[in-house]
Design a protein around this motif. Structure first.
Motif, PDB file in Angstrom:
ATOM      1  N   UNK A  69       0.827  -1.211   0.000  1.00 37.46           N
ATOM      2  CA  UNK A  69       0.000   0.000   0.000  1.00 37.46           C
ATOM      3  C   UNK A  69       0.869   1.273   0.000  1.00 37.46           C
ATOM      4  N   UNK A  70       2.086   1.164  -0.483  1.00 36.25           N
ATOM      5  CA  UNK A  70       3.003   2.310  -0.510  1.00 36.25           C
ATOM      6  C   UNK A  70       2.467   3.386  -1.446  1.00 36.25           C
ATOM      7  N   UNK A  71       2.156   4.531  -0.889  1.00 35.14           N
ATOM      8  CA  UNK A  71       1.665   5.660  -1.693  1.00 35.14           C
ATOM      9  C   UNK A  71       2.032   6.961  -0.989  1.00 35.14           C
ATOM     10  N   UNK A  72       3.313   7.313  -1.048  1.00 34.12           N
ATOM     11  CA  UNK A  72       3.767   8.515  -0.354  1.00 34.12           C
ATOM     12  C   UNK A  72       3.173   9.786  -0.958  1.00 34.12           C
ATOM     13  N   UNK A  73       2.966  10.764  -0.113  1.00 39.23           N
ATOM     14  CA  UNK A  73       2.504  12.071  -0.580  1.00 39.23           C
ATOM     15  C   UNK A  73       3.731  12.885  -0.978  1.00 39.23           C
ATOM     16  N   UNK A  74       3.812  13.155  -2.271  1.00 36.91           N
ATOM     17  CA  UNK A  74       4.958  13.893  -2.808  1.00 36.91           C
ATOM     18  C   UNK A  74       4.452  15.192  -3.397  1.00 36.91           C
ATOM     19  N   UNK A  75       5.102  16.270  -3.014  1.00 37.29           N
ATOM     20  CA  UNK A  75       4.727  17.603  -3.451  1.00 37.29           C
ATOM     21  C   UNK A  75       4.702  17.688  -4.984  1.00 37.29           C
ATOM     22  N   UNK A  76       3.668  18.326  -5.517  1.00 36.49           N
ATOM     23  CA  UNK A  76       3.520  18.482  -6.965  1.00 36.49           C
ATOM     24  C   UNK A  76       4.748  19.157  -7.589  1.00 36.49           C
ATOM     25  N   UNK A  77       5.394  20.032  -6.828  1.00 36.96           N
ATOM     26  CA  UNK A  77       6.581  20.720  -7.332  1.00 36.96           C
ATOM     27  C   UNK A  77       7.695  19.770  -7.736  1.00 36.96           C
ATOM     28  N   UNK A  78       7.787  18.621  -7.060  1.00 38.30           N
ATOM     29  CA  UNK A  78       8.798  17.620  -7.419  1.00 38.30           C
ATOM     30  C   UNK A  78       8.515  17.073  -8.808  1.00 38.30           C
ATOM     31  N   UNK A  79       7.247  16.769  -9.071  1.00 46.13           N
ATOM     32  CA  UNK A  79       6.876  16.252 -10.396  1.00 46.13           C
ATOM     33  C   UNK A  79       7.071  17.317 -11.472  1.00 46.13           C
ATOM     34  N   UNK A  80       6.803  18.576 -11.128  1.00 47.06           N
ATOM     35  CA  UNK A  80       7.051  19.664 -12.083  1.00 47.06           C
ATOM     36  C   UNK A  80       8.550  19.767 -12.379  1.00 47.06           C
ATOM     37  N   UNK A  81       9.358  19.683 -11.324  1.00 45.13           N
ATOM     38  CA  UNK A  81      10.812  19.772 -11.480  1.00 45.13           C
ATOM     39  C   UNK A  81      11.346  18.651 -12.375  1.00 45.13           C
ATOM     40  N   UNK A  82      10.755  17.475 -12.253  1.00 41.22           N
ATOM     41  CA  UNK A  82      11.185  16.329 -13.057  1.00 41.22           C
ATOM     42  C   UNK A  82      10.493  16.259 -14.418  1.00 41.22           C
ATOM     43  N   UNK A  83       9.624  17.223 -14.683  1.00 39.04           N
ATOM     44  CA  UNK A  83       8.907  17.305 -15.970  1.00 39.04           C
ATOM     45  C   UNK A  83       8.181  15.994 -16.281  1.00 39.04           C
ATOM     46  N   UNK A  84       7.387  15.519 -15.307  1.00 38.21           N
ATOM     47  CA  UNK A  84       6.763  14.203 -15.435  1.00 38.21           C
ATOM     48  C   UNK A  84       5.430  14.200 -16.173  1.00 38.21           C
ATOM     49  N   UNK A  85       4.909  15.364 -16.539  1.00 39.01           N
ATOM     50  CA  UNK A  85       3.630  15.373 -17.240  1.00 39.01           C
ATOM     51  C   UNK A  85       3.730  14.520 -18.510  1.00 39.01           C
ATOM     52  N   UNK A  86       2.825  13.567 -18.642  1.00 42.55           N
ATOM     53  CA  UNK A  86       2.779  12.637 -19.775  1.00 42.55           C
ATOM     54  C   UNK A  86       4.031  11.765 -19.874  1.00 42.55           C
ATOM     55  N   UNK A  87       4.711  11.543 -18.765  1.00 46.18           N
ATOM     56  CA  UNK A  87       5.906  10.700 -18.747  1.00 46.18           C
ATOM     57  C   UNK A  87       5.698   9.531 -17.801  1.00 46.18           C
ATOM     58  N   UNK A  88       6.426   8.474 -18.057  1.00 47.87           N
ATOM     59  CA  UNK A  88       6.444   7.331 -17.150  1.00 47.87           C
ATOM     60  C   UNK A  88       7.357   7.662 -15.973  1.00 47.87           C
ATOM     61  N   UNK A  89       6.936   7.260 -14.780  1.00 41.83           N
ATOM     62  CA  UNK A  89       7.821   7.435 -13.632  1.00 41.83           C
ATOM     63  C   UNK A  89       8.059   6.079 -12.978  1.00 41.83           C
ATOM     64  N   UNK A  90       9.210   5.973 -12.364  1.00 39.29           N
ATOM     65  CA  UNK A  90       9.602   4.789 -11.625  1.00 39.29           C
ATOM     66  C   UNK A  90       9.967   5.256 -10.224  1.00 39.29           C
ATOM     67  N   UNK A  91       9.456   4.550  -9.229  1.00 42.50           N
ATOM     68  CA  UNK A  91       9.771   4.866  -7.835  1.00 42.50           C
ATOM     69  C   UNK A  91      10.609   3.715  -7.290  1.00 42.50           C
ATOM     70  N   UNK A  92      11.773   4.048  -6.748  1.00 47.40           N
ATOM     71  CA  UNK A  92      12.660   3.070  -6.143  1.00 47.40           C
ATOM     72  C   UNK A  92      13.058   3.543  -4.758  1.00 47.40           C
ATOM     73  N   UNK A  93      13.438   2.606  -3.918  1.00 51.20           N
ATOM     74  CA  UNK A  93      13.947   2.942  -2.592  1.00 51.20           C
ATOM     75  C   UNK A  93      15.276   2.221  -2.388  1.00 51.20           C
TER      76      UNK A  93
END
Length: 139
Positions: A69-93
């Motif tokens: 059930x991992x679903x961290x709350x990540x600030x939208x600014x991080x996604x903007x910084x990474x230019x993730x709109x319409x992009x695939x993202x991968x989350x790793x730890x």
């Protein structure tokens, strides 16, 4: 590009496979470029290998492998910084492998977010204590 690595010998990667961390990884801010290597086709683990420092590699895994059930709350600014709109993202730890493998842990409190289309990444320190930085990998 040819990259000499301590753990894997010299490997060849396409220049467009280099993942850039503008801020580096926590504690290793001076190293900005990495490549993601699969341990093997069936493994849940990866190596995030520094391109600029052959001795620097982080064992990583998809957090959903240990916390379904991992679903961290990540600030939208991080996604903007990474230019993730319409992009695939991968989350790793990052995984800490212990001598007694049963005591190995994964840091769920500081995920790495990778825009796999643009090869941009950032490690994010979560601002709550919901996720443990020393979550056991093997239960």
């Amino acid at each position: 590009m040819e990259i000499p690595m301590t753990r894997f010998g010299t490997i060849h990667i396409d220049d467009n496979k280099a993942i850039t961390f503008d801020d580096g990884i926590i504690g290793f801010e001076q190293y900005k470029r990495y490549v993601l290597l699969s341990v093997n086709n069936n493994s849940k683990f990866y190596w995030l290998q520094s391109i600029d420092e052959p001795d620097l590699a982080f064992a990583c895994m998809d957090p959903l492998n240990v916390c379904d059930d991992y679903s961290p709350k990540i600030d939208k600014g991080i996604f903007d910084e990474l230019q993730t709109e319409n992009s695939e993202i991968l989350v790793l730890c990052v995984v800490v492998i212990k001598t007694d493998i049963s005591q190995s842990t994964v840091n769920l409190a500081a995920p790495i977010i990778i825009n796999t289309d643009k090869q941009k990444a950032k490690q994010v320190v979560l601002q709550n204590d919901k996720y443990n930085p020393r979550h056991l990998v093997f239960k």
